[in-house]
Every structure is written in C-alpha cells, then in structure tokens.
Scaffold this active site. Sequence first.
Site, PDB file in Angstrom:
ATOM      1  N   LYS A  32       0.660  -1.351  -0.163  1.00 39.59           N
ATOM      2  CA  LYS A  32      -0.041   0.037   0.125  1.00 39.59           C
ATOM      3  C   LYS A  32       1.045   1.376  -0.083  1.00 39.59           C
ATOM      4  O   LYS A  32       0.422   2.247  -0.858  1.00 39.59           O
ATOM      5  CB  LYS A  32      -0.701  -0.099   1.249  1.00 39.59           C
ATOM      6  CG  LYS A  32      -1.830  -1.253   1.364  1.00 39.59           C
ATOM      7  CD  LYS A  32      -3.041  -1.162   2.181  1.00 39.59           C
ATOM      8  CE  LYS A  32      -1.901  -1.263   3.377  1.00 39.59           C
ATOM      9  NZ  LYS A  32      -1.629  -2.344   4.506  1.00 39.59           N
TER      10      LYS A  32
ATOM     11  N   ARG B  91      -9.163   1.004   9.073  1.00 38.13           N
ATOM     12  CA  ARG B  91      -8.789  -0.682   9.138  1.00 38.13           C
ATOM     13  C   ARG B  91      -9.495  -1.181  10.247  1.00 38.13           C
ATOM     14  O   ARG B  91      -9.906  -2.647  10.453  1.00 38.13           O
ATOM     15  CB  ARG B  91      -7.973  -0.416  10.914  1.00 38.13           C
ATOM     16  CG  ARG B  91      -6.392  -0.173  10.196  1.00 38.13           C
ATOM     17  CD  ARG B  91      -5.093  -0.741   9.372  1.00 38.13           C
ATOM     18  NE  ARG B  91      -4.004  -1.301   9.659  1.00 38.13           N
ATOM     19  CZ  ARG B  91      -2.994  -0.642   9.367  1.00 38.13           C
ATOM     20  NH1 ARG B  91      -3.120   0.918   8.322  1.00 38.13           N
ATOM     21  NH2 ARG B  91      -2.020  -0.607   9.382  1.00 38.13           N
TER      22      ARG B  91
ATOM     23  N   ARG C  56      11.764  -6.416   5.496  1.00 41.10           N
ATOM     24  CA  ARG C  56      11.824  -4.945   5.254  1.00 41.10           C
ATOM     25  C   ARG C  56      11.965  -4.717   6.716  1.00 41.10           C
ATOM     26  O   ARG C  56      13.029  -2.923   7.134  1.00 41.10           O
ATOM     27  CB  ARG C  56      10.447  -4.157   5.168  1.00 41.10           C
ATOM     28  CG  ARG C  56      10.400  -2.403   5.308  1.00 41.10           C
ATOM     29  CD  ARG C  56       8.849  -2.326   4.781  1.00 41.10           C
ATOM     30  NE  ARG C  56       7.679  -2.979   6.106  1.00 41.10           N
ATOM     31  CZ  ARG C  56       6.359  -2.378   5.984  1.00 41.10           C
ATOM     32  NH1 ARG C  56       5.808  -1.914   4.864  1.00 41.10           N
ATOM     33  NH2 ARG C  56       5.461  -2.594   6.972  1.00 41.10           N
TER      34      ARG C  56
ATOM     35  N   ARG D 170      11.651  -0.953  10.671  1.00 44.12           N
ATOM     36  CA  ARG D 170      10.967  -0.458  11.804  1.00 44.12           C
ATOM     37  C   ARG D 170      10.408  -1.647  12.389  1.00 44.12           C
ATOM     38  O   ARG D 170      10.525  -2.816  12.746  1.00 44.12           O
ATOM     39  CB  ARG D 170       9.564  -0.625  10.348  1.00 44.12           C
ATOM     40  CG  ARG D 170       8.536   0.673  10.444  1.00 44.12           C
ATOM     41  CD  ARG D 170       7.359   0.481   9.156  1.00 44.12           C
ATOM     42  NE  ARG D 170       6.803  -0.030  10.175  1.00 44.12           N
ATOM     43  CZ  ARG D 170       5.172   0.162   8.931  1.00 44.12           C
ATOM     44  NH1 ARG D 170       5.403   0.273   7.759  1.00 44.12           N
ATOM     45  NH2 ARG D 170       4.397   0.124   9.755  1.00 44.12           N
TER      46      ARG D 170
ATOM     47  N   ARG E  68      -0.021  -8.029  14.225  1.00 41.84           N
ATOM     48  CA  ARG E  68      -0.226  -7.283  12.314  1.00 41.84           C
ATOM     49  C   ARG E  68      -0.961  -8.335  11.969  1.00 41.84           C
ATOM     50  O   ARG E  68      -2.495  -7.300  11.752  1.00 41.84           O
ATOM     51  CB  ARG E  68       0.531  -6.742  11.826  1.00 41.84           C
ATOM     52  CG  ARG E  68       1.245  -5.703  13.316  1.00 41.84           C
ATOM     53  CD  ARG E  68       2.599  -4.706  12.605  1.00 41.84           C
ATOM     54  NE  ARG E  68       2.426  -4.750  11.448  1.00 41.84           N
ATOM     55  CZ  ARG E  68       3.737  -4.303  10.316  1.00 41.84           C
ATOM     56  NH1 ARG E  68       4.470  -4.794  11.202  1.00 41.84           N
ATOM     57  NH2 ARG E  68       3.138  -3.542   9.159  1.00 41.84           N
TER      58      ARG E  68
HETATM   59  P1  AMP Z   1       0.860   0.890   8.988  1.00 44.01           P
HETATM   60  O1  AMP Z   1       2.300   1.785   8.631  1.00 44.01           O
HETATM   61  O2  AMP Z   1      -0.131   1.137   7.347  1.00 44.01           O
HETATM   62  O3  AMP Z   1       1.231  -0.293   8.785  1.00 44.01           O
HETATM   63  O4  AMP Z   1       0.681   0.991  10.171  1.00 44.01           O
HETATM   64  C1  AMP Z   1       1.697   1.113  11.324  1.00 44.01           C
HETATM   65  C2  AMP Z   1       0.894   0.604  12.633  1.00 44.01           C
HETATM   66  O5  AMP Z   1       0.276   2.087  12.809  1.00 44.01           O
HETATM   67  C3  AMP Z   1      -0.453  -0.153  13.026  1.00 44.01           C
HETATM   68  O6  AMP Z   1       0.372  -1.693  13.261  1.00 44.01           O
HETATM   69  C4  AMP Z   1      -1.076   0.652  13.620  1.00 44.01           C
HETATM   70  O7  AMP Z   1      -0.072   0.184  14.734  1.00 44.01           O
HETATM   71  C5  AMP Z   1      -1.426   2.094  13.641  1.00 44.01           C
HETATM   72  N1  AMP Z   1      -2.448   2.418  12.854  1.00 44.01           N
HETATM   73  C6  AMP Z   1      -1.791   3.019  11.119  1.00 44.01           C
HETATM   74  N2  AMP Z   1      -3.433   2.996  11.045  1.00 44.01           N
HETATM   75  C7  AMP Z   1      -4.397   2.587  11.487  1.00 44.01           C
HETATM   76  C8  AMP Z   1      -4.781   2.778  12.203  1.00 44.01           C
HETATM   77  N3  AMP Z   1      -6.259   3.416  10.741  1.00 44.01           N
HETATM   78  N4  AMP Z   1      -5.939   2.351  13.301  1.00 44.01           N
HETATM   79  C9  AMP Z   1      -5.952   1.834  14.011  1.00 44.01           C
HETATM   80  N5  AMP Z   1      -4.213   1.920  14.254  1.00 44.01           N
HETATM   81  C10 AMP Z   1      -3.143   2.662  12.753  1.00 44.01           C
END
Ligand code: AMP
Length: 195
Positions: free
Chosen positions: A13, A88, A128, A134, A145
């Site tokens: 994404k 989400r 990654r 990260r 996750r």
């Molecule tokens: P991502 O970079 O989208 O994989 O997001 C990394 C982390 O940020 C996720 O595992 C959540 O802990 C938090 N996060 C990002 N977007 C959301 C969302 N829309 N709702 C809740 N937590 C989020």
Amino acid sequence: MRIMLLGAPGSGKGTQGEMLAAHYGIPRLSTGDVLRAAVRDGAPLGKQVQAVMAAGELVDDALVVGVVQERLDEADTANGFILDGFPRNVAQARALDRLLAQTRRLPIDLALHLDVPIREVVHRLLNRGTEQGRADDHEDAIRRRLDVYMAETHPLLQYFDARGMLVTLNGSGTVTAIFGTLAHAIDEHCSRSGV
Ligand code: AMP
C-alpha cells in the site's frame, strides 16, 4: 478522485500509494506514517501510541480519526486524496463517511484491495524489518498485525463490496506491473463515472 488502499500489512500500500499520489497529483494520507512521525518527534500523540504500535495492535479509533480529520481539513485534499492504512475497521469506515460529510468532501470513489498471499507478506515484512528497522517488523508483531488484519480489517472488504466500491487486484509481481494494474483500474473507473 478519492481512493482508499486496502490490504494486509506488507501488501504494498505504501509503495503503490506514493506512486499513485505522484501520478495523479493528489496527496497520500498514511495514518501509519503520521503516527510514526509523531513517535519519532516525541510528540504527545507519539507517546500515546508508541507501545501499541510496537506490539502490532491498532491505535485507538478516536486518535486515528482525529489524525485523518486534521489532514482532510487541509485545502490540498479538496481535489482528491489516497488513503493508505485507514480505515482499518468498520467503526473507522463509518467515521470516515461522517468526516467526509463534515468537511464537505465527496464520498470515496474506489476501495482498491491489493491481494497478496499471507506467506508472501510475511516474507516482505521480515525483509523490511532487516532493511529499515521498523519497530513493528519483527516476528511477534508481524504475527499480531496479521491476526489483527484478519479480524478487524479484512471484514472491510465485504463492507465495501456490498457498497459497490471494491476492486480486488493481484498484489504479487513487480512494483511497476502492480502500479499499471492499479492505474488502469482507477482510469477505467473514472472514465465510467465521468470523473
Ligand atoms: P501501517 O504503516 O499502516 O502498517 O501502520 C502501522 C501501525 O500504525 C499499525 O500497526 C497500527 O498500530 C497503527 N495504525 C496505522 N493506521 C491505523 C488505523 N487506521 N487505525 C489504528 N491503528 C493504525
């Protein structure tokens, strides 16, 4: 054009969202990026979410919706945007509908789902983790996750499909080929709906 990207962690994404944003000249809003920046900067928001993110759990809906609201209030989102990592869960999807109405934005045009086999996303995320370090790209957090994705986010596919907004695309292959598939789906949708 208002687009959301759906898919498991590691489905591409972020990479594709950046390319699409450059191609269509609209901003990409990644809630994960905003939250990571808050953690990095030691901002109050970052302190609230750091442990939750590192464990691979979802951050509280109200906090994330606040992040999105702040961004959608900015003028550069008026002509469109790409949502990456939001919504989400179904509660966030409903909050998004309310937000768009409040900020006088039109509804989302398309929910694009990048479909990648779980084994492949695990492999990508572990790589990654090694390359970018990260905090949530280690084995325990990855497993969590993916569980959270299946329980909370995957049901959104049916939610958007029922609203006629979902397009599922094969997210395996080269970055360029996947980008071509996504752009084609977007262009086709736009020409059909006259956007
Ligand atoms: P991502 O970079 O989208 O994989 O997001 C990394 C982390 O940020 C996720 O595992 C959540 O802990 C938090 N996060 C990002 N977007 C959301 C969302 N829309 N709702 C809740 N937590 C989020």
